[in-house]
Scaffold this active site. Structure first.
Site, PDB file in Angstrom:
ATOM      1  N   HIS A  87       4.351 -11.827  -9.354  1.00  0.00           N
ATOM      2  CA  HIS A  87       3.730 -10.617  -9.898  1.00  0.00           C
ATOM      3  C   HIS A  87       4.813  -9.570 -10.116  1.00  0.00           C
ATOM      4  O   HIS A  87       5.550  -9.228  -9.185  1.00  0.00           O
ATOM      5  CB  HIS A  87       2.660 -10.076  -8.938  1.00  0.00           C
ATOM      6  N   TYR A 140      -4.921  -1.376  -7.231  1.00  0.00           N
ATOM      7  CA  TYR A 140      -5.227  -0.523  -6.087  1.00  0.00           C
ATOM      8  C   TYR A 140      -5.907   0.718  -6.660  1.00  0.00           C
ATOM      9  O   TYR A 140      -5.294   1.457  -7.423  1.00  0.00           O
ATOM     10  CB  TYR A 140      -3.951  -0.107  -5.355  1.00  0.00           C
ATOM     11  N   PRO A 151      -3.693  -3.154   5.858  1.00  0.00           N
ATOM     12  CA  PRO A 151      -3.297  -4.077   4.781  1.00  0.00           C
ATOM     13  C   PRO A 151      -2.915  -3.408   3.454  1.00  0.00           C
ATOM     14  O   PRO A 151      -2.438  -4.086   2.549  1.00  0.00           O
ATOM     15  CB  PRO A 151      -4.544  -4.948   4.592  1.00  0.00           C
ATOM     16  N   LYS A 185       2.079  -5.546   3.983  1.00  0.00           N
ATOM     17  CA  LYS A 185       3.304  -5.729   4.757  1.00  0.00           C
ATOM     18  C   LYS A 185       3.174  -6.686   5.952  1.00  0.00           C
ATOM     19  O   LYS A 185       4.187  -7.130   6.497  1.00  0.00           O
ATOM     20  CB  LYS A 185       3.784  -4.364   5.296  1.00  0.00           C
ATOM     21  N   TYR A 242       7.184  -1.375  -1.696  1.00  0.00           N
ATOM     22  CA  TYR A 242       6.220  -2.467  -1.870  1.00  0.00           C
ATOM     23  C   TYR A 242       6.928  -3.817  -1.970  1.00  0.00           C
ATOM     24  O   TYR A 242       6.476  -4.811  -1.392  1.00  0.00           O
ATOM     25  CB  TYR A 242       5.369  -2.217  -3.117  1.00  0.00           C
TER      26      TYR A 242
HETATM   27  C1  PHB Z   1      -4.811  -9.946  -0.450  1.00  0.00           C
HETATM   28  O1  PHB Z   1      -4.723 -10.548  -1.524  1.00  0.00           O
HETATM   29  O2  PHB Z   1      -5.475 -10.390   0.485  1.00  0.00           O
HETATM   30  C2  PHB Z   1      -4.139  -8.626  -0.322  1.00  0.00           C
HETATM   31  C3  PHB Z   1      -3.225  -8.235  -1.276  1.00  0.00           C
HETATM   32  C4  PHB Z   1      -2.600  -6.988  -1.171  1.00  0.00           C
HETATM   33  C5  PHB Z   1      -2.892  -6.167  -0.102  1.00  0.00           C
HETATM   34  C6  PHB Z   1      -3.784  -6.575   0.880  1.00  0.00           C
HETATM   35  C7  PHB Z   1      -4.405  -7.809   0.774  1.00  0.00           C
HETATM   36  O3  PHB Z   1      -2.295  -4.938  -0.022  1.00  0.00           O
END
Ligand code: PHB
Length: 398
Positions: A75, A204, A296, A300, A388
């Site tokens: 990604h 997000y 989450p 990280k 990130y």
């Molecule tokens: C996930 O795909 O489970 C996931 C991805 C990014 C995040 C948290 C969880 O920041």
């Protein structure tokens, strides 16, 4: 079961424990791994899915044969939506890096297969795990095997990679152990659904109704989350209600619409920040969630566990092969530096993207100002992309 003797006893057969076991194996160091969960339990636990480039490089270690490059997806950015307006971040353009979407349970499957090929022992579904004599030079891990036999593993070092609820952390006396803790007034409601991806990259989204994350798993299965009160009951959320809520949190003037489908898993996930210091006591070393938990939002958790292992593995090798324990003595200080950077980033992402039902109106506006400062500045976007995609590892893997 005869008593076993090894170089390193590892409590926890999750990604951190098995990655450590593999790096030690490659350097010619023996280990015994124990876990209170069964292989299937670990393999079917849904956890996060984003890997930093440095974590991917660890999976490229000879002998792991990870499917990250065949089953995973690179990604090149994320999209941050604020009240329905999209702000794409292009990571290669901003910092010359990418991340990989490759779920933690797949990583576990890769590492468990690699471990099996080494022929070194892993004991699953053990009970009554106990750490003894961790202040001595021959610490022990005791447990009862899945067929009821007592097991004693005597090692030169013990590594606690047994997650936030494992027994290892408590083996550091309370008088030396400090626990830093932050609680958030919300949780995440997570779903897995059968649908095509809604977008090229993860979204997000901050909205007046709260945060939502549109993540992915594969071409046919997607992972999504939305912020919810911690006491949310899964049973109160029908598929229809979930889709209406998720769509409301991402929609905007661009007409963006989620691709929906049958929901195959619903879970409410706890949400907190915690750090234990030091990450070492005598011959015991903590790695991953046993020492720290991050919310989450910054993706990280697993990356931080791998970063611990990237420091710990070469330090253990030097101590065991060259009788040079200097790097090992610095492990906790080295690892906690990165832990606090990741805590800061995870906290900041969380605070900027969620609505806090307990916050005063000033704080709500301020956090929007913070997000705006970052997204409208080249330096800010680069800062976010750097955090990130992850900071460089402090040590090279052996
Ligand atoms: C996930 O795909 O489970 C996931 C991805 C990014 C995040 C948290 C969880 O920041």
């Amino acid at each position: 079961m005869p008593d076993l003797h090894t170089d390193v006893a590892i409590v926890g057969a999750g990604p951190a424990g098995l990655m450590l076991a593999h790096l030690l194996h490659v350097a010619g160091i023996d280990s015994v791994v124990v876990d209170n969960r069964s292989h299937d339990d670990i393999a079917t636990t849904h956890r996060a899915g984003i890997l930093e480039a440095a974590s991917v490089r660890m999976l490229e270690t000879p002998g792991i044969d990870s499917r990250v490059h065949t089953a995973g997806h690179r990604h090149d950015g994320i999209d941050i939506r604020v009240d329905g307006v999209s702000h794409p971040l292009d990571f290669p353009d901003l910092v010359g890096e990418s991340v990989w979407l490759y779920p933690q349970n797949e990583i576990y499957v890769d590492l468990a297969a690699a471990r099996a090929r080494t022929g070194r022992p892993t004991f699953h579904a053990v009970t009554d795990t106990r750490l003894d004599a961790v202040e001595s030079q021959s610490p022990q891990v005791r447990a009862v095997t899945d067929d009821g036999e007592p097991l004693t593993v005597t090692a030169r070092y013990v590594v606690g990679a047994d997650g936030s609820r494992g027994p290892s952390r408590a083996s550091i006396p309370e008088t030396t152990r400090k626990r830093f803790f932050h609680e958030y007034p919300f949780a995440w409601f997570g779903i897995l659904c059968e649908a095509p991806p809604s977008h090229e990259v993860l979204i997000y989204s901050r909205s007046a109704r709260g945060f939502a994350l549109i993540s992915q798993r594969s071409d046919t299965v997607q992972r999504m989350y939305f912020q919810a009160p911690p006491d949310t009951e899964v049973a109160d959320w029908s598929d229809d209600r979930i889709w209406t809520e998720l769509q409301a949190r991402v929609e905007g003037p661009d007409g963006f619409a989620l691709r929906t489908g049958p929901i195959i898993d619903k879970t409410v996930l706890p949400f907190r920040s915690a750090v234990t210091e030091p990450m070492q006591h005598g011959s015991l070393f903590l790695a991953g969630d046993s020492a720290h938990t991050v919310p989450p939002t910054g993706a990280k958790g697993l990356n931080l566990a791998f970063a611990d292992v990237a420091v710990l593995a070469p330090a253990l090798v030097r101590a065991l092969q060259d009788s040079d324990a200097e790097a090992l003595a610095r492990y906790s200080a080295t690892a906690t530096k990165r832990v606090w950077k990741a805590q800061n980033f995870s906290y900041q992402m969380t605070r900027m993207l969620h609505t806090d039902p307990t916050a005063d109106p000033f704080e709500a506006r301020r956090s929007l100002g913070e997000l705006d400062s970052i997204l409208t500045s080249d330096h800010g976007r680069r800062y976010l992309a750097e955090c990130y995609t992850g900071w460089p590892h402090t040590t090279t893997i052996p």
